[in-house]
Design a protein around this motif. Structure first.
Motif, mmCIF file in Angstrom:
data_model
loop_
_atom_site.group_PDB
_atom_site.id
_atom_site.type_symbol
_atom_site.label_atom_id
_atom_site.label_comp_id
_atom_site.label_asym_id
_atom_site.label_seq_id
_atom_site.Cartn_x
_atom_site.Cartn_y
_atom_site.Cartn_z
ATOM 1 N N PHE A 86 3.195 46.797 80.999
ATOM 2 C CA PHE A 86 2.553 45.919 80.031
ATOM 3 C C PHE A 86 3.601 45.146 79.259
ATOM 4 O O PHE A 86 4.785 45.489 79.286
ATOM 5 N N THR A 87 3.148 44.134 78.561
ATOM 6 C CA THR A 87 4.006 43.345 77.679
ATOM 7 C C THR A 87 3.588 43.638 76.251
ATOM 8 O O THR A 87 2.404 43.528 75.910
ATOM 9 N N ASN A 88 4.551 44.013 75.422
ATOM 10 C CA ASN A 88 4.245 44.258 74.014
ATOM 11 C C ASN A 88 3.755 42.979 73.355
ATOM 12 O O ASN A 88 4.334 41.921 73.545
ATOM 13 N N SER A 89 2.682 43.103 72.587
ATOM 14 C CA SER A 89 2.178 41.921 71.895
ATOM 15 C C SER A 89 2.100 42.132 70.392
ATOM 16 O O SER A 89 1.880 41.188 69.646
ATOM 17 N N VAL A 90 2.270 43.360 69.949
ATOM 18 C CA VAL A 90 2.239 43.659 68.519
ATOM 19 C C VAL A 90 3.172 44.842 68.258
ATOM 20 O O VAL A 90 3.317 45.727 69.099
ATOM 21 N N VAL A 111 1.025 48.884 61.692
ATOM 22 C CA VAL A 111 0.701 47.944 62.770
ATOM 23 C C VAL A 111 1.133 46.551 62.349
ATOM 24 O O VAL A 111 0.879 46.133 61.222
ATOM 25 N N GLY A 112 1.769 45.842 63.265
ATOM 26 C CA GLY A 112 2.216 44.477 62.996
ATOM 27 C C GLY A 112 1.101 43.479 63.231
ATOM 28 O O GLY A 112 -0.066 43.748 62.967
ATOM 29 N N GLY A 113 1.480 42.366 63.775
ATOM 30 C CA GLY A 113 0.520 41.286 63.999
ATOM 31 C C GLY A 113 0.665 40.239 62.930
ATOM 32 O O GLY A 113 1.382 40.419 61.951
ATOM 33 N N ILE A 117 -1.261 51.195 70.790
ATOM 34 C CA ILE A 117 -2.052 50.266 69.972
ATOM 35 C C ILE A 117 -2.637 49.231 70.919
ATOM 36 O O ILE A 117 -1.904 48.608 71.684
ATOM 37 N N ILE A 118 -3.965 49.080 70.870
ATOM 38 C CA ILE A 118 -4.597 48.055 71.700
ATOM 39 C C ILE A 118 -5.471 47.161 70.821
ATOM 40 O O ILE A 118 -5.935 47.577 69.780
#
Length: 126
Positions: free
Chosen positions: A21-25, A56-58, A124-125
């Motif tokens: 997978f690619t980290n997105s957050v 959690v980021g974002g 985290i999803i």
């Protein structure tokens, strides 16, 4: 084919537990004000009795995340017939906050391995 040095590949999380997978957050996990949990670090059972702080980021406050914590080696790495044992599930975590702002669906259950070294996976999803 080059050998990966990614700790998630080396620790068999990628390929055994998760597909690539690619980290997105971003996610930050801290137990008892100890240093941040990083891939492939080791803890004694006594150090993870209490629920960790998970940040959690974002960047979009309208985005909500789900935290999943599993043990893919339950009850033992040699015979993981209870693999993917769910230790914690929190939904509706707003971006840029912490798991404590979400809705706890499954209360935190401290991992207590009885045999061998266990991998604990935090995911985290969106």
């Amino acid at each position: 084919m080059p050998i990966s040095t990614d700790p998630l590949v080396v620790g068999r999380v990628i390929g055994d537990v998760l597909e690539p997978f690619t980290n997105s957050v971003s996610m930050r996990v801290v137990y008892n004000n100890n240093p941040e949990v990083i891939n492939c670090c080791e803890f004694k059972s006594s150090e993870i009795v209490n629920q960790p702080r998970v940040e959690v980021g974002g960047d979009d406050l309208r985005t909500f995340y789900t935290l999943i914590m599993v043990d893919p080696d339950a009850p033992s790495p040699v015979d993981p017939h209870k693999r993917e044992y769910l230790h914690w599930l929190v939904t509706n975590i707003p971006a840029t906050t912490a798991a404590s702002f979400g809705e706890e669906i499954v209360r935190y259950e401290s991992p207590r391995p009885t045999a061998g070294i266990h991998r604990i996976v935090f995911l985290i999803i969106e």
